[in-house]
Write a protein that holds these residues in place. Structure first.
Motif, PDB file in Angstrom:
ATOM      1  N   PRO A 165       8.675  13.842  79.473  1.00 34.22           N
ATOM      2  CA  PRO A 165       7.361  13.075  79.651  1.00 34.22           C
ATOM      3  C   PRO A 165       6.909  13.960  79.435  1.00 34.22           C
ATOM      4  CG  PRO A 165       9.196  12.702  81.854  1.00 34.22           C
ATOM      5  CD  PRO A 165       9.581  13.992  80.865  1.00 34.22           C
ATOM      6  N   ASN A 166       6.251  15.079  79.385  1.00 36.61           N
ATOM      7  CA  ASN A 166       5.167  15.831  79.187  1.00 36.61           C
ATOM      8  C   ASN A 166       4.765  15.681  78.060  1.00 36.61           C
ATOM      9  OD1 ASN A 166       5.349  17.007  82.059  1.00 36.61           O
ATOM     10  ND2 ASN A 166       6.125  18.596  81.626  1.00 36.61           N
ATOM     11  N   GLY A 167       5.517  15.174  77.257  1.00 33.98           N
ATOM     12  CA  GLY A 167       5.457  15.589  75.331  1.00 33.98           C
ATOM     13  C   GLY A 167       5.246  14.047  75.227  1.00 33.98           C
ATOM     14  N   TRP A 168       6.295  13.159  75.470  1.00 35.09           N
ATOM     15  CA  TRP A 168       6.480  11.853  74.972  1.00 35.09           C
ATOM     16  C   TRP A 168       6.072  10.533  76.178  1.00 35.09           C
ATOM     17  CZ3 TRP A 168       9.902  11.198  70.525  1.00 35.09           C
ATOM     18  CH2 TRP A 168      10.973  12.329  70.450  1.00 35.09           C
ATOM     19  N   GLN A 169       5.277   9.884  75.170  1.00 31.08           N
ATOM     20  CA  GLN A 169       4.560   8.583  75.942  1.00 31.08           C
ATOM     21  C   GLN A 169       4.631   7.415  75.972  1.00 31.08           C
ATOM     22  OE1 GLN A 169       2.034  11.227  75.082  1.00 31.08           O
ATOM     23  NE2 GLN A 169       1.954  12.080  77.845  1.00 31.08           N
ATOM     24  N   ALA A 170       4.824   6.335  76.122  1.00 33.34           N
ATOM     25  CA  ALA A 170       5.883   5.070  76.003  1.00 33.34           C
ATOM     26  C   ALA A 170       4.705   3.813  76.435  1.00 33.34           C
ATOM     27  CB  ALA A 170       6.578   5.170  76.689  1.00 33.34           C
ATOM     28  N   SER A 171       5.065   2.736  75.590  1.00 32.50           N
ATOM     29  CA  SER A 171       4.525   1.448  75.670  1.00 32.50           C
ATOM     30  C   SER A 171       5.345   0.636  75.897  1.00 32.50           C
ATOM     31  CB  SER A 171       3.028   1.781  74.488  1.00 32.50           C
ATOM     32  OG  SER A 171       3.834   1.396  73.549  1.00 32.50           O
ATOM     33  N   ARG A 172       4.957  -0.692  75.871  1.00 36.99           N
ATOM     34  CA  ARG A 172       6.370  -2.108  76.218  1.00 36.99           C
ATOM     35  C   ARG A 172       5.072  -3.165  75.875  1.00 36.99           C
ATOM     36  NH1 ARG A 172       9.313  -4.554  80.034  1.00 36.99           N
ATOM     37  NH2 ARG A 172       8.170  -3.818  81.858  1.00 36.99           N
ATOM     38  N   ASP A 173       5.507  -4.457  75.745  1.00 37.88           N
ATOM     39  CA  ASP A 173       5.420  -6.166  76.294  1.00 37.88           C
ATOM     40  C   ASP A 173       5.874  -6.713  76.105  1.00 37.88           C
ATOM     41  OD1 ASP A 173       5.210  -6.960  73.844  1.00 37.88           O
ATOM     42  OD2 ASP A 173       4.120  -6.003  73.231  1.00 37.88           O
ATOM     43  N   HIS A 174       5.879  -7.511  76.975  1.00 37.83           N
ATOM     44  CA  HIS A 174       6.786  -8.433  77.171  1.00 37.83           C
ATOM     45  C   HIS A 174       6.115 -10.406  76.994  1.00 37.83           C
ATOM     46  CE1 HIS A 174       9.859 -11.320  80.218  1.00 37.83           C
ATOM     47  NE2 HIS A 174      10.360 -11.689  78.714  1.00 37.83           N
ATOM     48  N   SER A 175       6.398 -10.868  76.021  1.00 39.09           N
ATOM     49  CA  SER A 175       6.063 -12.703  75.759  1.00 39.09           C
ATOM     50  C   SER A 175       6.985 -13.615  75.918  1.00 39.09           C
ATOM     51  CB  SER A 175       5.454 -12.043  74.399  1.00 39.09           C
ATOM     52  OG  SER A 175       5.565 -12.030  72.833  1.00 39.09           O
ATOM     53  N   TRP A 176       6.469 -14.865  76.652  1.00 40.71           N
ATOM     54  CA  TRP A 176       7.304 -15.713  75.753  1.00 40.71           C
ATOM     55  C   TRP A 176       6.704 -17.330  75.869  1.00 40.71           C
ATOM     56  CZ3 TRP A 176       6.682 -12.780  80.187  1.00 40.71           C
ATOM     57  CH2 TRP A 176       5.593 -13.315  81.306  1.00 40.71           C
ATOM     58  N   GLY A 177       7.390 -17.798  75.242  1.00 39.92           N
ATOM     59  CA  GLY A 177       6.169 -19.228  74.663  1.00 39.92           C
ATOM     60  C   GLY A 177       6.702 -19.358  73.472  1.00 39.92           C
ATOM     61  N   LEU A 178       5.551 -20.232  73.352  1.00 44.17           N
ATOM     62  CA  LEU A 178       5.434 -20.528  72.053  1.00 44.17           C
ATOM     63  C   LEU A 178       4.058 -19.034  71.037  1.00 44.17           C
ATOM     64  CD1 LEU A 178       4.248 -24.704  72.062  1.00 44.17           C
ATOM     65  CD2 LEU A 178       6.371 -23.449  70.601  1.00 44.17           C
ATOM     66  N   TYR A 179       4.380 -18.890  70.172  1.00 46.24           N
ATOM     67  CA  TYR A 179       3.928 -18.176  69.293  1.00 46.24           C
ATOM     68  C   TYR A 179       3.836 -18.316  67.852  1.00 46.24           C
ATOM     69  CZ  TYR A 179       1.631 -13.866  67.488  1.00 46.24           C
ATOM     70  OH  TYR A 179       1.396 -12.478  67.537  1.00 46.24           O
ATOM     71  N   ALA A 180       3.015 -18.362  66.370  1.00 45.62           N
ATOM     72  CA  ALA A 180       2.418 -18.109  65.479  1.00 45.62           C
ATOM     73  C   ALA A 180       3.369 -18.196  64.810  1.00 45.62           C
ATOM     74  CB  ALA A 180       2.267 -17.453  64.549  1.00 45.62           C
ATOM     75  N   GLY A 181       4.184 -19.896  63.683  1.00 45.88           N
ATOM     76  CA  GLY A 181       5.058 -20.424  63.372  1.00 45.88           C
ATOM     77  C   GLY A 181       5.964 -19.081  62.716  1.00 45.88           C
TER      78      GLY A 181
END
Length: 403
Positions: A165-181
């Protein structure tokens, strides 16, 4: 069909979770997870997306080391097994909205990892994304984003890294539904009337998930060609939104405005760095200094784009096996802009095999950056860390003199 999720009293529709309230092939649901280290110039990202209407679940693990990018892609039919596992790749939700475990077991690609992803704050629920074209919803999607840290191991062939944890960071997302075709499952544009563009058009997107010491958070902003932040009829729409956190439950800081001073790499539209001034609901001013430390990773190898899979398909298409299709590749993106040739394109190099008229002859560059991020609190305290920065400019952008 029933799924394990149907056990819980959380239904929002009259049918089981194996059905979605749309027959559109653009309806999908999935997670993105990033883990990164400025010191090592490493960005590891991975994800899975379910396309219920094609009965497919697709996944990927992308490792960018100073622009040298290896991607492993996975696919199988979804309804045969509703778990978040595709062959050697798995995502386990240890504690919903807080802790995940991601694994890539031994496989022929040479990449493996076993990582515990832990949120450093609650997730931020973005404003609902909606766009309309000729009376049809082309985007109708929910997304939340979350900063975090990581612990575990990562290997590629004969190289290994201990993630802490001291040297590495993190990200995330969660999405659902209609997105671009997403081609090739979306209708070819020449079969439809021209798209109706109305209202302001997005030129710039700046999105970041970061952790700087005890301060972590998320914000994004979207601007027109004149540099104006205003609601737009597109897949992102939101002029500005974001929140800062001081650890879990200690301080929750809603942001109401953001202004950036961005510098590009000379002769390109690539981000070199930006200073962002953020204002919260109490009128306090927070500042961030963001400096890019490594060539951005190129998302076209993940599986979203036509030709990212070697058969020309994407996450949502069938790749010859109901139980496991798996492939990998390596690209040198250490110098950008650069040439990128998707799989299965015509001899001209300007149109893909599906006749979609996509031009792949142009130079490309990544839009996902690893940034060294310093957050400066209203009292002047500086917090050091890093984050993922998504940045791109489409078309003209007057504030930076781009035609």
């Amino acid at each position: 069909m029933l799924t394990p999720y149907d056990e819980f009293p959380v239904h929002q529709a009259s049918r089981p979770f194996s059905y979605v309230p749309s027959t559109d092939y653009s309806w999908d649901d999935g997670h993105y997870i990033g883990i990164f280290s400025p010191e090592h110039k490493i960005f590891l990202c991975m994800g899975m997306r379910v396309n219920a209407n094609t009965d497919m679940i697709g996944g990927y693990a992308l490792l960018n080391i100073a622009g040298h990018q290896t991607t492993v892609r996975f696919s199988r039919c979804w309804r045969g097994n509703f778990s978040m596992t595709i062959g050697p790749f798995s995502i386990d939700f240890v504690e919903p909205l807080k802790t995940l475990r991601v694994k890539l077991d031994e496989n022929d690609s040479g990449m493996t990892f076993d990582i515990l992803w832990e949120g450093s704050s609650p997730p931020f629920l973005e404003d609902h994304h909606v766009s309309v074209n000729r009376g049809r919803h082309t985007t109708d999607q929910t997304r939340y984003s979350q900063p975090g840290s990581a612990t575990g191991t990562l290997s590629l062939n004969d190289k290994s890294w201990a993630i802490e944890p001291n040297g590495w960071q993190a990200s995330r997302d969660h999405s659902w539904g209609l997105y671009a075709g997403r081609a090739p499952l979306s209708p070819p544009s020449h079969l439809l009337p021209p798209r109706v563009s109305f209202g302001p058009q997005r030129a710039l997107r700046l999105w970041t998930v970061f952790k700087s010491g005890e301060i972590s958070g998320f914000y994004h902003l979207h601007e027109t060609a004149e540099g104006v932040q205003v609601k737009m009829n597109d897949v992102f729409g939101t002029p500005f939104g974001g929140r800062l956190f001081r650890d879990w439950g200690e301080e929750d800081i809603e942001l109401v405005a953001g202004v950036h001073e961005t510098v590009l790499e000379p002769g390109t539209r690539m981000l070199k760095g930006t200073n962002v001034t953020l204002t919260d609901t109490l009128g306090r001013v927070w500042r961030q200094e963001i400096r890019v430390v490594s060539p951005p990773w190129v998302p076209m190898t993940m599986g979203y784009h036509p030709g990212s899979w070697k058969d020309g398909g994407t996450f949502g298409t069938y790749h010859g096996s109901e139980t496991l299709a798996m492939e990998w590749d390596y690209f040198d993106f250490s110098v950008q802009p650069c040439k990128y040739q998707p799989y299965r394109v015509s001899g001209s190099g300007a149109e893909d095999d599906f006749g979609l008229g996509l031009d792949y002859s142009k130079l490309v560059h990544g839009v996902e950056y690893l940034g060294q991020i310093t957050t400066i609190a209203p009292d002047g305290t500086r917090y050091e860390g890093s984050g993922q920065v998504e940045f791109f400019i489409n078309g003209p952008y007057t504030p930076l003199g781009l035609e």
